[in-house]
Structure formats: C-alpha cells, structure tokens
Scaffold this motif. Structure first.
Motif, PDB file in Angstrom:
ATOM      1  N   PHE A  86       0.798  -1.222   0.000  1.00  0.00           N
ATOM      2  CA  PHE A  86       0.000   0.000   0.000  1.00  0.00           C
ATOM      3  C   PHE A  86       0.836   1.280   0.000  1.00  0.00           C
ATOM      4  N   PHE A  87       1.743   1.418   0.956  1.00  0.00           N
ATOM      5  CA  PHE A  87       2.460   2.679   1.116  1.00  0.00           C
ATOM      6  C   PHE A  87       3.307   3.064  -0.098  1.00  0.00           C
ATOM      7  N   PRO A  88       4.019   2.124  -0.733  1.00  0.00           N
ATOM      8  CA  PRO A  88       4.759   2.530  -1.940  1.00  0.00           C
ATOM      9  C   PRO A  88       3.831   2.995  -3.067  1.00  0.00           C
ATOM     10  N   ALA A  89       2.642   2.398  -3.154  1.00  0.00           N
ATOM     11  CA  ALA A  89       1.731   2.713  -4.255  1.00  0.00           C
ATOM     12  C   ALA A  89       1.106   4.098  -4.119  1.00  0.00           C
ATOM     13  N   ILE A  90       0.845   4.540  -2.884  1.00  0.00           N
ATOM     14  CA  ILE A  90       0.164   5.831  -2.741  1.00  0.00           C
ATOM     15  C   ILE A  90       1.092   7.004  -3.053  1.00  0.00           C
ATOM     16  N   ARG A  91       2.362   6.725  -3.296  1.00  0.00           N
ATOM     17  CA  ARG A  91       3.264   7.780  -3.754  1.00  0.00           C
ATOM     18  C   ARG A  91       3.075   8.054  -5.243  1.00  0.00           C
ATOM     19  N   GLU A  92       2.394   7.136  -5.921  1.00  0.00           N
ATOM     20  CA  GLU A  92       2.148   7.303  -7.348  1.00  0.00           C
ATOM     21  C   GLU A  92       0.995   8.283  -7.572  1.00  0.00           C
ATOM     22  N   GLU A  93       0.949   8.812  -8.771  1.00  0.00           N
ATOM     23  CA  GLU A  93      -0.109   9.757  -9.145  1.00  0.00           C
ATOM     24  C   GLU A  93      -1.481   9.095  -9.038  1.00  0.00           C
ATOM     25  N   ARG A  94      -2.458   9.862  -8.574  1.00  0.00           N
ATOM     26  CA  ARG A  94      -3.813   9.332  -8.479  1.00  0.00           C
ATOM     27  C   ARG A  94      -4.323   8.919  -9.860  1.00  0.00           C
ATOM     28  N   GLY A  95      -5.118   7.872  -9.872  1.00  0.00           N
ATOM     29  CA  GLY A  95      -5.657   7.381 -11.132  1.00  0.00           C
ATOM     30  C   GLY A  95      -5.088   6.022 -11.480  1.00  0.00           C
ATOM     31  N   LEU A  96      -4.952   5.749 -12.766  1.00  0.00           N
ATOM     32  CA  LEU A  96      -4.445   4.451 -13.197  1.00  0.00           C
ATOM     33  C   LEU A  96      -3.020   4.166 -12.702  1.00  0.00           C
ATOM     34  N   PRO A  97      -2.121   5.162 -12.644  1.00  0.00           N
ATOM     35  CA  PRO A  97      -0.778   4.847 -12.140  1.00  0.00           C
ATOM     36  C   PRO A  97      -0.812   4.269 -10.714  1.00  0.00           C
ATOM     37  N   ARG A  98      -1.633   4.842  -9.844  1.00  0.00           N
ATOM     38  CA  ARG A  98      -1.709   4.342  -8.474  1.00  0.00           C
ATOM     39  C   ARG A  98      -2.402   2.991  -8.426  1.00  0.00           C
ATOM     40  N   LEU A  99      -3.474   2.835  -9.179  1.00  0.00           N
ATOM     41  CA  LEU A  99      -4.204   1.570  -9.194  1.00  0.00           C
ATOM     42  C   LEU A  99      -3.313   0.446  -9.726  1.00  0.00           C
ATOM     43  N   MET A 100      -2.565   0.755 -10.773  1.00  0.00           N
ATOM     44  CA  MET A 100      -1.649  -0.230 -11.339  1.00  0.00           C
ATOM     45  C   MET A 100      -0.558  -0.596 -10.336  1.00  0.00           C
ATOM     46  N   ALA A 211     -11.336   5.280 -19.442  1.00  0.00           N
ATOM     47  CA  ALA A 211     -11.780   6.352 -20.335  1.00  0.00           C
ATOM     48  C   ALA A 211     -10.868   6.377 -21.557  1.00  0.00           C
ATOM     49  N   ALA A 212     -11.355   6.987 -22.617  1.00  0.00           N
ATOM     50  CA  ALA A 212     -10.589   7.051 -23.862  1.00  0.00           C
ATOM     51  C   ALA A 212      -9.245   7.735 -23.616  1.00  0.00           C
ATOM     52  N   GLY A 213      -8.177   7.098 -24.044  1.00  0.00           N
ATOM     53  CA  GLY A 213      -6.841   7.665 -23.935  1.00  0.00           C
ATOM     54  C   GLY A 213      -6.214   7.567 -22.558  1.00  0.00           C
ATOM     55  N   ALA A 214      -6.889   6.921 -21.600  1.00  0.00           N
ATOM     56  CA  ALA A 214      -6.379   6.878 -20.226  1.00  0.00           C
ATOM     57  C   ALA A 214      -5.069   6.104 -20.132  1.00  0.00           C
ATOM     58  N   PHE A 215      -4.967   4.994 -20.838  1.00  0.00           N
ATOM     59  CA  PHE A 215      -3.750   4.191 -20.772  1.00  0.00           C
ATOM     60  C   PHE A 215      -2.569   4.988 -21.333  1.00  0.00           C
ATOM     61  N   GLU A 216      -2.823   5.729 -22.409  1.00  0.00           N
ATOM     62  CA  GLU A 216      -1.752   6.510 -23.013  1.00  0.00           C
ATOM     63  C   GLU A 216      -1.336   7.660 -22.093  1.00  0.00           C
ATOM     64  N   ARG A 217      -2.310   8.341 -21.485  1.00  0.00           N
ATOM     65  CA  ARG A 217      -1.990   9.451 -20.587  1.00  0.00           C
ATOM     66  C   ARG A 217      -1.207   8.973 -19.374  1.00  0.00           C
ATOM     67  N   ALA A 218      -1.571   7.790 -18.881  1.00  0.00           N
ATOM     68  CA  ALA A 218      -0.898   7.241 -17.703  1.00  0.00           C
ATOM     69  C   ALA A 218       0.396   6.521 -18.068  1.00  0.00           C
ATOM     70  N   LYS A 219       0.706   6.449 -19.379  1.00  0.00           N
ATOM     71  CA  LYS A 219       1.906   5.785 -19.878  1.00  0.00           C
ATOM     72  C   LYS A 219       1.945   4.316 -19.446  1.00  0.00           C
ATOM     73  N   LEU A 220       0.787   3.674 -19.556  1.00  0.00           N
ATOM     74  CA  LEU A 220       0.684   2.264 -19.225  1.00  0.00           C
ATOM     75  C   LEU A 220       0.485   1.462 -20.503  1.00  0.00           C
ATOM     76  N   PRO A 221       0.969   0.227 -20.530  1.00  0.00           N
ATOM     77  CA  PRO A 221       0.760  -0.606 -21.715  1.00  0.00           C
ATOM     78  C   PRO A 221      -0.705  -0.932 -21.891  1.00  0.00           C
ATOM     79  N   ALA A 222      -1.191  -0.855 -23.092  1.00  0.00           N
ATOM     80  CA  ALA A 222      -2.577  -1.169 -23.375  1.00  0.00           C
ATOM     81  C   ALA A 222      -2.801  -2.663 -23.251  1.00  0.00           C
TER      82      ALA A 222
END
Length: 228
Positions: A86-100, A211-222
């Motif tokens: 948990f604690f390392p993840a909450i340092r990530e940006e809110r949204g898909l980066p944190r969820l990932m 949402a449309a383009g969310a993976f690209e904005r979060a720089k996550l692999p589709a």
C-alpha cells in the motif's frame, strides 16, 4: 558520580521495556513464519516456544492466550502487507498509475508467498465458518485493504482515468478475483505463467472501464486484444 536512585530505576525500566519489546517482536516474526506455512490454526504456544527456544510460560507472558497470539500475527501480517503493497503505491499519481502500482505490488507479494502462503487467503479458508475474535480480526484487515483498493478505483474515476459510470465495487471484485486465481494456480497447481496471466487479466479488465486515452496518458501498456 553515580546516578540518583530514581534515575537508575528509570533507566533500568526503560531497558527492560526495550528488551521486552524486542523479545515480543522476535516471537511475532517466528509466529508469522509458522502461520504462513502451517496456517493460523497451526499456531500454538507450545510450537512457538519450541521454535524460539523459549519456555511456554515465556511465550505466554507476551500474549496470554493462543487466540491473542493469532490476532497479533494477523495484525503483524497486515502491517507488513501495508509496508510492501500500500504505502509505496500511494506515492504514485492518483488514477491508473496508483491503481496499477497497487495491483503490481500485490502481485509481487503473492509471488513471494508462493512457497509460504498468504494469511489473508489461507485464513479465510480456515475461519470462513468459524465466528469469533480471530475471524473478526482477519475480516477487518481484509476489509481495510479492500477499502483502500476501492478508494483508489474511485479516485481513478474522479481524475477521469476510468469512465464516470464505473462500478467501483464490481471492479474491486474482479481485481481481487485475479489475485485469488493467481494464488490458486501459482501455489496449488504450480502453473507456469500464472503471474503473466494475472497481469494480462488486470490490463484487460481495467481497459473495459478505462476512459478514452487513459492508458496513453498514464503511460501504461494497453491491454492485449482478446484471442478468438
């Protein structure tokens, strides 16, 4: 020049307290290792005394009962889970980066536990139909983690990474299901590629709600397209 008597007593009390805390921590570490391999029901004051080289009365003095020992192990496991997942993840940006990050850290934790066992999962099997303080403590810890994961999903909706009509409870259920499947296939069946399948399942599941383009904005692999 010697210390005043009151100061000597205070210093001695502080050392005794530190020693007691260190002993309790050592017992808990041993108990956690035992519970990971044998389950919470495999824990006993006698077994722990044998492993630690202490007397039964010495172990009993720190916990008072087998039930309190089991509850203490659950809390210790939860604390370590939070530190690693948990604690390392909450340092990530809110949204898909944190969820990932939450999911990826969870996968890493499960991967480490393949040869030992997850107390959340094994404990649920042991205590699913056994009401009492141990079951309550275990359920509280699992609910606490699920609440944190659900909140991460809700934040992903708020920042626009997930669609506004995303059912957070449903997505939580699906993500949790992937971890249970990973634990089953990796630990019980020893299936090769289970971790990669869990990651692929997560990407595909989240892409359904993204949402449309969310993976690209979060720089996550589709997510990879489903095979036909």
């Amino acid at each position: 020049m010697s210390l005043p008597l009151d100061n000597r007593r205070s210093s001695s009390s502080a050392r005794s307290l530190q020693k007691g805390q260190a002993t309790r921590a050592a017992i808990l570490d041993a108990a956690l290792a035992l519970a990971s391999n044998m389950g919470l029901e495999g824990l006993s004051i006698g077994a722990l005394a044998e492993v630690t080289g202490m007397s039964k009365s010495g172990v009993f003095a720190h916990f008072g009962s087998r039930e309190e020992l089991q509850i203490s192990v659950i809390r210790e496991y939860h604390a370590k889970f939070e530190e690693e997942v948990f604690f390392p993840a909450i340092r990530e940006e809110r949204g898909l980066p944190r969820l990932m990050a939450l999911f990826e850290n969870w996968i890493k934790r499960v991967s480490v536990e393949i040869d030992s066992g997850c107390i959340y999962i094994s404990g649920a099997v042991e205590f699913d139909d056994r009401p009492g303080p141990v079951r309550d403590a275990l359920a509280d810890m699992v609910r606490s983690w699920q609440s944190a994961l659900k909140r991460a999903i809700e934040l992903a909706v708020e920042v626009g990474d997930l669609q506004p009509d995303t059912d957070a409870a449903q997505l939580l259920f699906e993500v949790h299901g992937l971890i249970l499947a990973l634990h089953h296939d990796a630990r019980f069946l020893r299936s090769p590629g289970a971790v990669e399948r869990a990651r692929a399942g997560f990407a595909r599941t989240v892409s359904h709600y993204a949402a449309a383009g969310a993976f690209e904005r979060a720089k996550l692999p589709a997510a990879a397209p489903a095979r036909r």
